[in-house]
Motif scaffolding. Structure first.
Motif, PDB file in Angstrom:
ATOM      1  N   GLU A 182       4.506  22.479   2.738  1.00  0.00           N
ATOM      2  CA  GLU A 182       3.961  23.162   3.918  1.00  0.00           C
ATOM      3  C   GLU A 182       2.505  23.561   3.713  1.00  0.00           C
ATOM      4  O   GLU A 182       1.744  23.664   4.676  1.00  0.00           O
ATOM      5  CB  GLU A 182       4.791  24.412   4.226  1.00  0.00           C
ATOM      6  N   THR A 183       2.122  23.771   2.450  1.00  0.00           N
ATOM      7  CA  THR A 183       0.776  24.255   2.130  1.00  0.00           C
ATOM      8  C   THR A 183      -0.222  23.135   1.881  1.00  0.00           C
ATOM      9  O   THR A 183      -1.433  23.316   2.072  1.00  0.00           O
ATOM     10  CB  THR A 183       0.840  25.167   0.882  1.00  0.00           C
ATOM     11  N   GLY A 187      -4.313  23.037   1.904  1.00  0.00           N
ATOM     12  CA  GLY A 187      -4.801  23.259   0.548  1.00  0.00           C
ATOM     13  C   GLY A 187      -5.416  22.042  -0.104  1.00  0.00           C
ATOM     14  O   GLY A 187      -6.308  22.162  -0.954  1.00  0.00           O
ATOM     15  N   LEU A 317      -2.915  30.030  -2.492  1.00  0.00           N
ATOM     16  CA  LEU A 317      -2.878  29.436  -1.153  1.00  0.00           C
ATOM     17  C   LEU A 317      -1.707  29.953  -0.325  1.00  0.00           C
ATOM     18  O   LEU A 317      -1.776  29.975   0.909  1.00  0.00           O
ATOM     19  CB  LEU A 317      -2.784  27.911  -1.257  1.00  0.00           C
ATOM     20  N   ALA A 318      -0.615  30.319  -0.984  1.00  0.00           N
ATOM     21  CA  ALA A 318       0.567  30.805  -0.262  1.00  0.00           C
ATOM     22  C   ALA A 318       1.398  31.649  -1.216  1.00  0.00           C
ATOM     23  O   ALA A 318       1.403  31.415  -2.428  1.00  0.00           O
ATOM     24  CB  ALA A 318       1.391  29.642   0.279  1.00  0.00           C
TER      25      ALA A 318
END
Length: 331
Positions: A182-183, A187, A317-318
């Motif tokens: 998902e990232t 990213g 990033l997450a």
């Protein structure tokens, strides 16, 4: 030399002569390596250690034996279904009636071997028990089941993913990899045309996801089952890419625009940060200037310090409180 691991300590007290036997899926234990015989393992570090001693090594999933063996000892893995695969594979590779011993720790589930052998129609007797381990004996026989039956597939992220017992995330998409997928669009950016490395490729879902978006993908893993799974995943989705065995970067040449990873931190039941630490510390030498290392990790793992020491800084990033996605860039 004294045996180090409980299973080998149990074997060491036997009067049996194992010098011309085949050790199957063995642990790291110097007693084994000095006791003769040959080895069949899916672990690249095990194979490397035995080759360094001049021993005969089989690292494929369906080897043709180069020399006869007197018998085989299977070290029962923590994943029961993987142990059953080894039983099927040994009956397929070894001549009928070859003596086969199975040894393992009680906490690793070795006592369930009796039911597995009975289900396959193989007789069994208990040889010895000590060090919270048990040693069983049987003989190989032709079986109606094939080792190929262990392979399955599942659908995730729009991909068909090959899966095998003992490969991380067997049969499903784990939550950490889901967060990483998902990232990645934000990213990593557009992967098309970029040379990317999937380190610790597992079932190959990251390599396939990147390949489906036009990346030039290379994938490596310590485990031969993972390499085979990644190759099957790429083929099932009609994607180009290469996958091979490597102890972190030991068999990796060239430089990459990015390295993407969901690194392991367990060795059997023990926590082991070693491979992930090498992944981080040696990454700059495998990245082009401006290249990035993107990895997912459990939030409690001590990777921020390693990233800062290696790259100078990094970005989260997450973070979903269970997993974090880190990015570090080679300046």
């Amino acid at each position: 030399m004294s045996a180090e691991t409980p299973s080998c300590q149990l074997l060491a007290r036997q009067s049996h002569e194992y010098r011309d036997w085949l050790w199957v899926a063995p642990p790291h234990d110097a007693w084994l390596e000095t006791n003769g015989g040959s080895v069949w393992s899916a672990d690249a570090t095990i194979c490397q250690a035995w080759r360094a001693r001049g021993s005969r090594v089989y690292d494929g999933l369906a080897p043709v034996l180069e020399a006869p063996v007197e018998g085989a000892v299977l070290f029962w893995p923590k994943t029961h279904a993987l142990g059953e695969w080894w039983l099927l594979a040994l009956c397929a590779v070894l001549p009928e009636g070859t003596p086969l011993q199975v040894v393992g720790e009680h906490q690793g589930g070795v006592k369930r071997v009796l039911k597995s052998l009975a289900a396959l129609g193989l007789g069994c007797r208990k040889v010895d028990s000590a060090r919270r381990c048990t040693l069983y004996a049987t003989r190989t026989a032709p079986l109606s089941l094939s080792p190929e039956a262990a392979w399955t597939t599942f659908e995730a992220a729009g991909l068909s993913v090959a899966s095998h017992p003992g490969v991380f995330g067997h049969g499903k998409l784990d939550d950490g990899t889901r967060l990483l997928l998902e990232t990645l669009p934000s990213g990593l950016g557009d992967p098309a045309g970029r040379h990317l490395l999937d380190m610790g490729c597992g079932d190959g879902i990251l390599a396939a996801w990147l390949g489906a978006r036009g990346a030039n993908v290379s994938a490596v893993d310590l485990n031969a089952f993972a390499v085979a799974a990644t190759r099957r995943t790429l083929a099932a989705n009609r994607l180009a890419g290469e996958a091979w065995q490597s102890d972190v970067y030991s068999e990796v040449t060239g430089k990459f625009d990015a390295i993407v990873s969901n690194p392991p931190f367990h060795q059997e039941r023990a926590i082991d940060y070693g491979p992930a630490a090498r992944l981080i510390r040696e990454a700059p030498g495998k990245l082009v200037r401006g290249g990035s290392l993107i990895l997912v990790a459990n939030a409690f793992l001590p990777y921020p310090r390693l990233l800062e020491e290696t790259f100078g800084d990094f970005t989260v990033l997450a973070d979903d409180r269970r997993f974090r996605i880190y990015r570090a860039i080679k300046r």
